[in-house]
Design a protein around this motif. Structure first.
Motif, mmCIF file in Angstrom:
data_model
loop_
_atom_site.group_PDB
_atom_site.id
_atom_site.type_symbol
_atom_site.label_atom_id
_atom_site.label_comp_id
_atom_site.label_asym_id
_atom_site.label_seq_id
_atom_site.Cartn_x
_atom_site.Cartn_y
_atom_site.Cartn_z
ATOM 1 N N HIS B 200 6.361 69.967 50.181
ATOM 2 C CA HIS B 200 7.513 70.449 49.423
ATOM 3 C C HIS B 200 7.209 70.660 47.950
ATOM 4 O O HIS B 200 7.434 71.729 47.410
ATOM 5 C CB HIS B 200 8.687 69.490 49.595
ATOM 6 N N LEU B 201 6.669 69.621 47.322
ATOM 7 C CA LEU B 201 6.427 69.708 45.882
ATOM 8 C C LEU B 201 5.290 70.681 45.577
ATOM 9 O O LEU B 201 5.406 71.557 44.726
ATOM 10 C CB LEU B 201 6.103 68.300 45.345
ATOM 11 N N LEU B 202 4.170 70.547 46.310
ATOM 12 C CA LEU B 202 2.987 71.366 46.017
ATOM 13 C C LEU B 202 3.238 72.874 46.183
ATOM 14 O O LEU B 202 2.986 73.637 45.249
ATOM 15 C CB LEU B 202 1.802 70.901 46.876
ATOM 16 N N PRO B 203 3.780 73.314 47.342
ATOM 17 C CA PRO B 203 3.972 74.767 47.497
ATOM 18 C C PRO B 203 4.893 75.351 46.427
ATOM 19 O O PRO B 203 4.668 76.461 45.952
ATOM 20 C CB PRO B 203 4.613 74.895 48.878
ATOM 21 N N ASN B 204 5.915 74.592 46.015
ATOM 22 C CA ASN B 204 6.847 75.124 45.029
ATOM 23 C C ASN B 204 6.292 75.084 43.617
ATOM 24 O O ASN B 204 6.853 75.681 42.706
ATOM 25 C CB ASN B 204 8.169 74.364 45.095
ATOM 26 N N SER B 205 5.199 74.340 43.426
ATOM 27 C CA SER B 205 4.587 74.305 42.093
ATOM 28 C C SER B 205 3.439 75.294 41.986
ATOM 29 O O SER B 205 2.802 75.411 40.948
ATOM 30 C CB SER B 205 4.058 72.901 41.796
ATOM 31 N N MET B 206 3.153 76.016 43.069
ATOM 32 C CA MET B 206 1.963 76.858 43.112
ATOM 33 C C MET B 206 1.966 78.079 42.178
ATOM 34 O O MET B 206 0.958 78.341 41.528
ATOM 35 C CB MET B 206 1.700 77.341 44.558
ATOM 36 N N PRO B 207 3.072 78.877 42.082
ATOM 37 C CA PRO B 207 2.959 80.147 41.346
ATOM 38 C C PRO B 207 2.322 80.035 39.962
ATOM 39 O O PRO B 207 1.369 80.761 39.679
ATOM 40 C CB PRO B 207 4.408 80.643 41.288
ATOM 41 N N PRO B 208 2.781 79.123 39.068
ATOM 42 C CA PRO B 208 2.136 79.073 37.750
ATOM 43 C C PRO B 208 0.662 78.695 37.860
ATOM 44 O O PRO B 208 -0.150 79.159 37.063
ATOM 45 C CB PRO B 208 2.893 77.973 37.014
ATOM 46 N N LEU B 209 0.325 77.885 38.862
ATOM 47 C CA LEU B 209 -1.072 77.482 39.018
ATOM 48 C C LEU B 209 -1.957 78.664 39.384
ATOM 49 O O LEU B 209 -3.107 78.735 38.964
ATOM 50 C CB LEU B 209 -1.185 76.392 40.090
ATOM 51 N N ILE B 210 -1.392 79.597 40.168
ATOM 52 C CA ILE B 210 -2.176 80.778 40.535
ATOM 53 C C ILE B 210 -2.510 81.589 39.285
ATOM 54 O O ILE B 210 -3.642 82.036 39.097
ATOM 55 C CB ILE B 210 -1.394 81.656 41.549
ATOM 56 N N VAL B 211 -1.502 81.732 38.396
ATOM 57 C CA VAL B 211 -1.740 82.463 37.155
ATOM 58 C C VAL B 211 -2.811 81.774 36.327
ATOM 59 O O VAL B 211 -3.781 82.389 35.872
ATOM 60 C CB VAL B 211 -0.431 82.581 36.336
ATOM 61 N N VAL B 212 -2.658 80.452 36.152
ATOM 62 C CA VAL B 212 -3.643 79.709 35.366
ATOM 63 C C VAL B 212 -5.022 79.849 35.997
ATOM 64 O O VAL B 212 -6.025 80.008 35.301
ATOM 65 C CB VAL B 212 -3.231 78.225 35.246
#
Lengths: 324, 291
Positions: B200-212
């Protein structure tokens, strides 16, 4: 407010202590300086004597305690390569680096902020697009590559400016400065431009983002309603409102500019601290490495500290919170 | 639902043709790097292939092995075109591997700090902030120097210089997500903490991480080139783009400019293209900029 400053100062000192221990262990735990110090055909007796001379036969924590005691007395050890005390060695190279770094930061800010404000007020104009394209390049292109291109263009092909060295210097209070002579300025120009380029991109982006957000606020709406010209609004209000992040970045980036000066100084053979540290890294001159890292860490913490204090003056809200 | 999201994403991406061109360039470079042994005339790492009589020849020179060196040769007699493609391979490899490891370590630290909170959060994030205030290039330089030359050592140095950025980003988004009701709801069910974090937490935190991650891979490639240029990166027998440029730089003042210029152009195109794609991803994934 005083309480806040004292609290921050204590924190800063603790951080310096932790970093000095980390750096010492990190640098001393790896690599063997004896190989650098002693030629392979030295006698066993000479080996042992040299090891004892530098205190390298003691356990690590004893070496660290000795190091801390010496450091508090202003003695950061002797360079293994140059055989002279480290602190005067670094300090003698510092003016060249400071000159370069400050000039670069100044150019980046003085040129970058107006360009960024322009791009922020007219985001769709052709000029703004060109400015933003330059800033993308500034972020993408590595510093050393820009240095190479500058040398190729201005030193090799056009022959206008020298490719390296510091040029003629003038001594002020026993310190040598390049920026006071024409020849020195010529030598200073390309390295400064090189070092400024990356920070220029950052300043443009910051000023643009800040301006775009500020232009939408009520402050600007009311200023316009009051009949102020766009010029006055930009100078008196926008510039003031975007100054907080810019001051922060100026402070914080000063340290990273010092770090990037290693690259620039190497390309342009600029005799500063950066070139010294790179040479000491390749020759595993550990006292110089440790001293440099600790000085840089202290500098960083001092910068962070002063940025926080400057904030108190720029942002009245923080001041009020600090007092209460 | 997923497919629709992806096609939406594509149609947005399409609108910015600069980003599309950049993405195509990245793909072409990756393919060229992967298939380098089949599309180059020479294996530049095989000393048996090198002939010093061919060294330092300008573009268009026909070497002792009978083919045209379209970009000239370097100081070791390597075909520059082959050396550049093999160099791109190493640069990409270093960038992607160090980026992936740093992403894994940084995300774990950031999300654990955000989910557990309290003391642990303080310790982790204080350390991360402390490291972030220190310039990455300096850290990488020192580590690469004391660890010595080699791929693994270089990756360690690059990871150490990068993971903190991922940790900060992961913590930032995860701390916001943590406050949301779906996490609270999940915590009220008998799901284990590990499952809540991972599913739950990890998938929803992914988008900014992809950019970084995109921006950081470009930064890692640039950092690796810088380290190799300064002579503390990879061993000279396996030149990355940075070492090729460093070798060429020595001959630049004598007018043999191609040896530094062509590897440099390859490096710049790669980094700029990745950054342009990253810019577009950021604009697309940032809801504040969408109207």
């Amino acid at each position: 407010m005083v309480q806040y400053i004292v609290q921050r100062a204590i924190q800063a000192i603790l951080v310096v202590a932790v970093i000095s221990a980390l750096v010492f262990v990190g640098v001393y735990a790896v690599g063997n300086p004896i190989d650098v110090l002693i030629s392979p055909d030295a006698t066993q007796q000479m080996r042992e004597q040299t090891i004892a001379n530098y205190g390298l036969d003691q356990p690590l924590y004893i070496q660290y305690l000795v190091f801390v005691r010496n450091m508090l007395g202003g003695n950061l050890g002797r360079s293994l390569v140059f055989g002279v005390p480290v602190l005067p060695l670094i300090l003698s190279r510092l003016p060249a680096t400071l000159e370069l770094t400050l000039a670069a930061m100044l150019i980046a800010t003085v040129v970058g902020v107006p360009l960024g404000i322009y791009a922020g007020t007219r985001p769709n104009a052709l000029g703004s697009r060109v400015i933003m394209a330059i800033s993308v390049l500034g972020f993408s292109v590595p510093t050393f590559w820009i240095g190479i291109i500058l040398i190729l263009t201005f030193a090799v092909n056009l022959g206008w400016l020298p490719a390296g060295g510091r040029g003629e210097t003038v001594s002020v209070f026993g310190v040598q400065w390049s920026f006071l002579t024409i020849d020195g300025l010529k030598h200073l120009f390309l390295p400064t431009l090189n070092l400024a380029f990356f920070k220029l991109a950052l300043m443009i982006r910051l000023a643009r983002a800040g301006t775009r957000e500020t232009m939408l606020t009520d402050v600007i709406k009311f200023a316009r309603a009051a009949g102020l010209t766009e010029q006055t609004i930009l100078r008196r209000h926008v510039l003031k409102l975007i100054s907080v992040p810019i001051v922060t970045v100026f402070g914080l980036e000063f340290g990273s500019t010092l770090a990037y000066a290693i690259v620039t100084e190497t390309i342009f053979s600029w005799p500063g601290v950066g070139k010294l540290i790179l040479d000491s890294i390749t020759s595993l001159d550990r006292p110089v490495m440790v001293a440099y890292l600790i000085l840089i860490a202290i500098l960083f913490i001092a910068i962070n500290f002063s940025v926080d204090i400057i904030y108190l003056f720029l942002d009245p809200r923080l001041r009020r919170r600090g007092i209460s | 639902m997923r497919a629709a999201a992806i096609s939406d994403f594509w149609s947005d991406f399409h609108e910015n043709y600069v980003a599309v061109v950049a993405a195509i360039v990245v793909v072409v470079i990756i393919l060229a790097a992967c298939f380098a042994p089949w599309i180059t005339p020479q294996n530049p790492y095989d000393i048996a292939n090198l002939n010093l009589a061919d060294a330092r020849q300008p573009p268009g020179f026909v070497g002792s092995q009978g083919y045209v060196h379209i970009l000239g040769t370097d100081s070791q007699g390597r075909d520059l075109y082959s050396a550049i493609l093999f160099g791109l391979r190493i640069s990409l490899e270093m960038g992607v591997i160090s980026g992936a490891v740093a992403l894994a370590i940084g995300t774990t630290l950031g999300i654990v700090a955000a989910y557990v909170g309290g003391r642990l959060e303080n310790v982790i994030m204080r350390a991360i902030d402390l490291q972030l205030s220190f310039p990455a290039i300096l850290l990488a330089l020192i580590l690469a120097a004391i660890l010595g030359p080699g791929k693994t050592q270089l990756i360690v140095a690059l990871v150490a210089a990068q993971y903190a950025y991922y940790a900060r980003t992961a913590f930032g988004t995860a701390a916001v997500e943590r406050q949301k009701e779906y996490i609270e709801a999940a915590a009220a069910t008998p799901l284990s903490a590990g499952r809540i974090v991972l599913r739950h937490l990890l998938p929803n935190s992914m988008p900014p991480l992809i950019v970084v991650a995109t921006v950081q891979i470009a930064a890692a490639i640039s950092l690796e080139a810088t380290l190799s240029f300064l002579g503390v990166g990879l061993p000279v027998t396996q030149p990355s783009l940075g070492s090729l440029i460093a070798n060429g730089f020595e001959y630049m003042l004598s007018g043999r400019t191609w040896m530094a210029i062509y590897p440099g152009i390859a490096l710049i195109i790669l980094i700029t293209a990745i950054n342009l794609v990253g810019d577009q991803l950021r604009d697309q994934l940032n809801p504040r900029l969408r109207r």
